[in-house]
Design a protein around this motif. Structure first.
Motif, PDB file in Angstrom:
ATOM      1  N   GLU A 193       0.832  -1.202   0.000  1.00 18.35           N
ATOM      2  CA  GLU A 193       0.000   0.000   0.000  1.00 18.35           C
ATOM      3  C   GLU A 193       0.873   1.261   0.000  1.00 18.35           C
ATOM      4  O   GLU A 193       0.599   2.223  -0.715  1.00 18.35           O
ATOM      5  CB  GLU A 193      -0.864  -0.030   1.269  1.00 18.35           C
ATOM      6  N   ASN A 196       2.304   1.894  -3.272  1.00 19.45           N
ATOM      7  CA  ASN A 196       1.328   2.492  -4.181  1.00 19.45           C
ATOM      8  C   ASN A 196       1.123   3.981  -3.896  1.00 19.45           C
ATOM      9  O   ASN A 196       0.691   4.731  -4.755  1.00 19.45           O
ATOM     10  CB  ASN A 196      -0.007   1.742  -4.092  1.00 19.45           C
ATOM     11  N   GLU A 197       1.455   4.366  -2.645  1.00 18.95           N
ATOM     12  CA  GLU A 197       1.346   5.791  -2.303  1.00 18.95           C
ATOM     13  C   GLU A 197       2.581   6.569  -2.767  1.00 18.95           C
ATOM     14  O   GLU A 197       2.675   7.764  -2.565  1.00 18.95           O
ATOM     15  CB  GLU A 197       1.228   5.955  -0.769  1.00 18.95           C
TER      16      GLU A 197
END
Lengths: 263, 406
Positions: A193, A196-197
């Motif tokens: 995650e 993906n940031e």
């Protein structure tokens, strides 16, 4: 952007350490001209056996120790042995199972404490806390003393607290070490995650499956030297193997032959 | 039985293969006892030697000449002393008219003892009168007290000589000895406190800082929590100073608690000493309390800095505990070494020696005898030593060899 340039770290061994390591050498080159770079939105895996130099390299990057040679570049700022390490630590996070939380305090207290050390205002601390505590399910035990938490809970709290300042660069030494399957999964999911940031992430591991599954690129380190860097596909192709474990053993064998060591 | 023996062997191996445990179990206790009692003995011996070496200045007023009681002869007092001086003495005779001047000199500690015989002692002695002989000494001066004690015995022996000239054996009492102490009574009471309190205070200050100081850094290193702090942007120097101040606050509170306990038990000390009431009536002015507080605060900071150095260097609480012991012994040694020294040191250099200066200064303040200059020297030097130690601590906090020496 994280760029590691020719990092070399030499440890002096005491007589006791020489005896334990079964060597006559009073010096040990833990990291030998280690170089690699990691882009934002990428997870870079440092893969190697125990004692290969993974932790030393990560400690140098995180400014906990100073390399004898070489530099680490973060974004546009160059961190070297003579630069202000304190500021650099504000933009990175170093997570390791070696880092422990004080037993006497609660995750909530420690989150605020470390937020203050990072110079965050109360509002930012609360906002980051809400996000991270929810992500790791810490709310249920936020007010329980660390001494009363399970290993998994402690690790979750430790990760959340390390990320209190929402750093751009995350360095994670053996991210799933000592964790049960469920907690390990929560951690790896969160690392994806964060990638993906757009975060820049470096993990070290000796677990092949984890490296293969999680990392966009892998650097194989053996006896302090980086022996191969590339994506899983590139490594498999270059070593003409089908899986990372086979590739690793092939590289390991070649490394030992080059160094004249015993396999 | 075999299992019991297996357990015993394992436990013994654990102890006898750990050098630190061997040191703390078998070397440290006898060393501590040897050091404490050795230093106490050395301190007492040093004081005795000093007193014995000293030549007391004694004045005799109306010194009796030879007493001839119908052919039975007793020597004059000065002649008697030729062979019977109890201590090294610079003997002088004086007239009664000089008494006031001599008293002033005694108060100013220029002389040590005045022995005042009544006028016409010889005649009155022959007439079998019981006379009064007055001993005047300074209660604030060890040499003076020593001269008084020794000459009291000598005078009693001299009395026997005179009594020997009398036919009537019921008239053996030739004179009554009376004493007339001069000096500051408060100071005398203070010197009793000055023997015990510096010792206890210094040890409490050290002990109060030890537990928390060891735990605060060596404990964090052992548990791995210090590394969590080191990866934050906090400066190592800030971390070091934050630790030192927090330990110092706790150590001061702990030593105040100990001090209160000490104050509560002081009257019992007085009873043990047979001088009930002496200690609790020693009254100190606000400035004395200020001086004590100043010394306590700077000392505790100095001790904390010392302990933090050991705690930072050690890899674990156990190691820190072992390493701190020699320091604790030095502190105890300095305290015990000065215990029996009754005279307050006026020498500038004594107020500069680390640890020892604190003991000397506390002793002086309890004895109402600490000058502002010596107080400032003690505080100033202790602060300078502490600042130097803090620099060293900051350097240690920046050293990866020290901080990651697992």
């Amino acid at each position: 952007m994280l760029k590691v340039e020719n990092i070399t770290k030499i440890y002096r061994l005491s007589k006791k350490q020489m005896r334990l390591e079964n060597t006559n050498e009073s010096k040990k080159i833990a990291a030998n001209k280690v170089s690699f770079d990691v882009k934002p939105g990428e997870i870079f895996g440092l893969l190697g056996p125990n004692g290969a130099g993974k932790t030393t390299t990560l400690r140098c990057i995180s400014t906990l120790i100073k390399p004898d040679e070489g530099d680490v570049l973060i974004g546009k700022d160059r961190i070297s042995v003579i630069r202000d390490d304190d500021k650099a630590r504000g933009s990175l996070s170093f997570l390791t199972s070696e880092l422990k939380l004080e037993d006497h305090f609660t995750p909530n207290y420690l989150f605020n404490f470390f937020g203050n050390l990072h110079g965050l205002d109360d509002e930012t601390i609360e906002r980051n806390k809400k996000k991270l505590f929810e992500k790791f399910g810490i709310d249920e035990f936020a007010e329980v003393k660390v001494s009363q938490l399970s290993t998994g809970m402690k690790q979750k709290a430790s990760i959340a607290i390390s990320l209190v300042h929402d750093p751009d660069i995350i360095i994670f030494d053996e991210p799933t070490n000592g964790l049960d399957v469920l907690t390990a999964r929560t951690v790896t999911d969160y690392l994806e995650e964060l990638r993906n940031e757009g975060k820049t992430i470096v993990v070290s591991t000796h677990i092949m499956t984890l490296a293969a599954k999680l990392c966009d690129r892998i650097g194989i380190i053996i006896d302090g030297k980086i022996r191969k860097v590339g994506s899983l596909k590139e490594i498999l192709s270059e070593t003409e193997t089908d899986d990372l474990e086979d590739a690793f053993f092939k590289i390991f064998k070649k490394a030992k032959e080059e160094d004249g060591g015993v396999i | 039985m075999k299992n019991i023996w297996t357990i015993i062997k394992k436990e013994l191996k654990r102890v006898f293969t750990d050098r630190r445990v061997i040191f703390s179990l078998f070397v440290l206790p006898p060393l501590t006892i040897y050091l404490i009692y050795g230093l106490m003995g050395m301190s007492a011996e040093r004081e005795n030697e000093r007193v014995e070496e000293y030549t007391s200045i004694v004045y005799v007023i109306n010194s009796p000449e030879t007493i001839d009681n119908n052919g039975e002869v007793a020597p004059g007092f000065m002649d008697y002393l030729v062979d019977n001086k109890p201590i090294k003495t610079n003997l002088n005779t004086a007239d009664a008219s000089e008494l006031e001047d001599l008293r002033d000199k005694l108060e100013n500690q220029e002389i040590d003892l005045i022995i005042e015989f009544p006028s016409n002692f010889e005649t009155k002695a022959i007439n079998n009168e019981t006379l009064g002989v007055n001993l005047i000494y300074n209660i604030n001066r060890t040499y003076s007290q020593n001269a008084y004690l020794n000459y009291s015995s000598t005078l009693q022996n001299y009395e026997t000589e005179i009594a020997g000239t009398r036919v009537d054996l019921d008239l053996l009492e030739v004179f009554d000895l009376s004493i007339d102490p001069v000096g500051d009574e408060e100071k005398a009471k203070g010197s009793i406190l000055g023997m015990i309190l510096p010792l206890l205070l210094v040890i409490y200050l050290m002990a109060g800082a030890m537990g928390i100081g060891i735990e605060s850094i060596a404990g964090e290193k052992e548990r791995g929590t210090i590394a969590t702090l080191l990866v934050t942007p906090i400066k190592r120097s800030q971390l070091a100073i934050g630790k030192i101040i927090s330990i110092a606050i706790i150590a001061v509170l702990s030593s105040i608690a100990s001090f209160l306990g000490l104050l509560a038990v002081l009257p019992q000390f007085a009873k043990i000493g047979g001088e009930e009431g002496a200690i609790e009536t020693a009254s100190y002015a606000l400035i004395d309390y200020g001086m004590i507080l100043g010394i306590m605060l700077t000392t505790v900071l100095f001790f904390v800095a010392l302990i933090v150095i050991v705690s930072t260097y050690a890899k674990s609480i156990k190691e820190a505990g072992t390493l701190i012991m020699p320091l604790y012994l030095i502190v105890m040694g300095a305290a015990f070494f000065n215990m029996f020294t009754q005279n307050v040191s006026k020498e500038f250099i004594n107020y500069l020696i680390p640890i020892y200066n604190v003991v000397v200064a506390l002793k002086a303040v309890f004895s109402f005898d600490l000058s502002i200059t010596n107080w400032l020297i003690t505080l100033g030097s202790t602060i300078i030593y502490t600042v130097l130690l803090i620099f060293l601590i900051q350097k240690m906090f920046r050293s990866e060899k020290v901080m990651f020496n697992k």
